[in-house]
Design a protein around this motif. Structure first.
Motif, PDB file in Angstrom:
ATOM      1  N   GLY A  37      -3.754  38.509   8.193  1.00  0.00           N
ATOM      2  CA  GLY A  37      -2.655  39.240   8.815  1.00  0.00           C
ATOM      3  C   GLY A  37      -3.096  40.579   9.352  1.00  0.00           C
ATOM      4  N   ASP A  67      -1.055  29.399  11.219  1.00  0.00           N
ATOM      5  CA  ASP A  67       0.115  30.201  11.573  1.00  0.00           C
ATOM      6  C   ASP A  67       1.381  29.566  10.991  1.00  0.00           C
ATOM      7  OD1 ASP A  67       1.434  32.349  13.154  1.00  0.00           O
ATOM      8  OD2 ASP A  67       2.317  30.639  14.199  1.00  0.00           O
ATOM      9  N   GLY A  68       2.157  30.352  10.272  1.00  0.00           N
ATOM     10  CA  GLY A  68       3.386  29.856   9.668  1.00  0.00           C
ATOM     11  C   GLY A  68       3.250  29.396   8.236  1.00  0.00           C
ATOM     12  N   ASP A  82       4.003  41.072   4.334  1.00  0.00           N
ATOM     13  CA  ASP A  82       3.854  42.169   5.300  1.00  0.00           C
ATOM     14  C   ASP A  82       3.451  43.466   4.611  1.00  0.00           C
ATOM     15  OD1 ASP A  82       4.259  40.865   7.700  1.00  0.00           O
ATOM     16  OD2 ASP A  82       6.434  41.158   7.686  1.00  0.00           O
ATOM     17  N   ARG A 104       1.784  35.085   9.931  1.00  0.00           N
ATOM     18  CA  ARG A 104       1.788  35.000  11.393  1.00  0.00           C
ATOM     19  C   ARG A 104       0.419  35.415  11.912  1.00  0.00           C
ATOM     20  NH1 ARG A 104       5.285  31.291  11.932  1.00  0.00           N
ATOM     21  NH2 ARG A 104       7.313  31.801  11.043  1.00  0.00           N
ATOM     22  N   PRO A 106       5.975  33.487   5.412  1.00  0.00           N
ATOM     23  CA  PRO A 106       4.993  32.824   6.285  1.00  0.00           C
ATOM     24  C   PRO A 106       4.009  33.821   6.899  1.00  0.00           C
ATOM     25  CG  PRO A 106       7.218  32.048   6.759  1.00  0.00           C
ATOM     26  CD  PRO A 106       7.356  33.242   5.858  1.00  0.00           C
TER      27      PRO A 106
END
Length: 505
Positions: A85, A107-108, A53, A182, A180
């Motif tokens: 992302g 995704d994941g 992130d 997203r 992960p």
């Protein structure tokens, strides 16, 4: 004006893009190479909580600062994760996403899943401690000098650039690799370009082959908004071929590139008829193994056919029901030996150990069958099943009378992550002794596979291995169902006769 945002892979920073960025600016483009938090000259900003992130937000902040109407995001290797992302958070700003020798994370998926080298993945998984862990436990050191190839081929990279790569590399925060990814649905709608580096083991031809096998993960690639380019270099094109890469990025931004076609109504190549007209034979199915039985009394020698891959887990029919393998099984049985096919579970590049276990179990089952002469067995490997031959070449048991290989991969490409000593037939052949090897080579082979065959033959010649080469000059990979020519038929007959000859001698 188009703005390029360039995001590099693990352990690196904006400096890897210097030549490419300069050339793009000369073309009139706006260029923003990114140094992610904890990388390059921002390494002092990393901490135990630095995660994916954090890197996504780095790219989002830069997107928000760019005034150009069209933003092209370029992600190299790990860099595709923060790129995707960020695109998910600002889809309205993105004109195109470029996967530069990068995977297709879903995704994941954590970035760790796409690290090619199994040993590296294992080490990273061990290093991934709980949040807040202090000390070196929260970051991963870069590869030592001389080991960058474990992250991808260094083909074409000048020695000075390799030295610089080691000198300027920074430790990678573990959570950037384990958190992960997203992906909102909006990302799937964005135009995309894949730039494949052939020396690292990927090519448009190989993508098309997997697409024909019906892997649902690849069906989205036939979208007309998806394009492809190839570069004849290793995993670091910004260092090895900056000029060529610059041209490709400009063409990608313009929407150019090769477009895949959806599999048409015609039967896929691997499901077309076998090139020899072989009559039906009795077949017995035991678990994942099929036995084609000859008309004979007493134990007979056996040939175990090992299919290639990876083959998607949901592919139907499974390989033992593909015409090529039913054809080989019947043909061998017609000539007096037991033909054996096996559905091993090579569904992904990480499955080679499991597939090797499946093959070993199949061989044990066959040798224990009272209708089989357990002291006269041959193993025959095809395509991506080639690496599975290494175990048998490295330490041939006395009952193994012959190893055959047809259009095989005999040295796994760097991007496959099989850099350990196992699954490398081109190395294992040096320990094969006088074990006969029958190798069928096609003239119209994919270049990335052909080079592995030549590496095998070079090693075999150096150690004096007993290798017979059967050439099909006009043959394609999978010629038994693609090329119904007399040349191809002769090659199959020749190969089968040779293998059976070694079983009977």
């Amino acid at each position: 004006m188009t703005a390029f945002i360039l995001v590099s892979g693990a352990h690196t920073g904006d400096w890897v893009w210097e030549e490419v960025a300069g050339r793009l600016r000369e073309s009139g483009a706006e260029v923003h190479p990114v140094t992610l938090t904890g990388m390059g000259d921002r390494r002092h900003l990393a901490g135990p909580n630095t995660d994916l992130d954090t890197h996504i937000e780095d790219v989002v902040e830069l997107i928000d600062q760019v005034e150009a109407p069209e933003v092209v995001l370029v992600g190299h290797c790990y860099g595709i994760h923060p790129v995707l992302g960020a695109a998910g958070r600002r889809p309205e700003r993105i004109a195109r996403i470029v996967h530069l020798d990068a995977g297709l994370p879903q995704d994941g998926d954590p970035a760790l899943k796409l690290v090619p080298d199994q040993a590296v993945r294992d080490r990273l998984a061990q290093d991934a401690g709980p949040v807040g862990r202090t000390g070196d436990g929260w970051r991963v050191p870069p590869p030592p000098p001389g080991e960058w190839h474990r992250w991808g081929s260094v083909a074409g990279v000048p020695e000075a650039a390799l030295a610089r790569l080691s000198e300027r590399a920074a430790p990678q925060p573990v959570r950037t690799l384990t958190q992960p990814l997203r992906l909102p649905e909006a990302v799937a709608a964005l135009p995309t370009t894949g730039v494949l580096c052939t020396a690292n083991g990927s090519s448009i031809g190989m993508v098309e082959t997997v697409l024909r096998l019906g892997d649902p993960r690849f069906l989205a690639l036939v979208d007309p908004r998806v394009t492809f380019f190839e570069l004849d270099t290793g995993h670091w094109p910004m260092l090895s071929v900056p000029g060529e890469l610059t041209g490709v990025l400009l063409r990608a931004a313009a929407g150019e590139g090769y477009r895949l076609s959806a599999p048409g109504g015609e039967r896929p190549g691997h499901l077309r008829a076998f090139l020899l007209d072989v009559p039906e034979r009795p077949r017995e199915r035991v678990g994942r193994v099929d036995l084609y039985l000859p008309d004979a009394d007493g134990p007979r020698p056996a040939v175990v056919f090992v299919h290639g891959g990876p083959v998607p887990a949901g592919a139907r029919p499974t390989p033992r029901d593909w015409p090529a393998f039913t054809g080989y099984g019947r043909y061998v049985a017609q000539l007096g030996a037991v033909g054996v096919t096996v559905d091993h579970r090579l569904h992904d590049l990480t499955d080679y150990e499991r597939a090797a276990e499946d093959v070993a179990e199949a061989v044990a089952l066959v040798r224990a069958d009272p209708r089989v002469d357990g002291d006269r067995v041959a193993l025959w490997f095809f395509s991506g099943g080639g690496p599975l031959s290494a175990d048998w070449l490295a330490a041939p048991p006395p009952w193994l009378r012959c190893v055959a290989a047809t259009y095989p991969i005999l040295l796994p490409p760097p991007s496959w992550g099989l850099s350990g000593p196992r699954f490398r037939p081109a190395d294992a052949v040096r320990s094969a002794g006088r074990l006969p090897v029958v190798l069928t080579r096609v003239g119209l082979e994919v270049a990335e596979i052909a080079v592995t065959v030549e590496a095998f033959l070079t090693a075999a010649e150096e150690c004096g291995a007993d290798v017979e080469v059967i050439d099909v000059p006009d043959g394609h990979h999978g010629f038994e169902t693609l090329d119904h020519t007399e040349q191809a038929r002769d090659a199959v007959r020749h190969a089968v006769r040779s293998v059976l000859g070694h079983l009977r001698s």
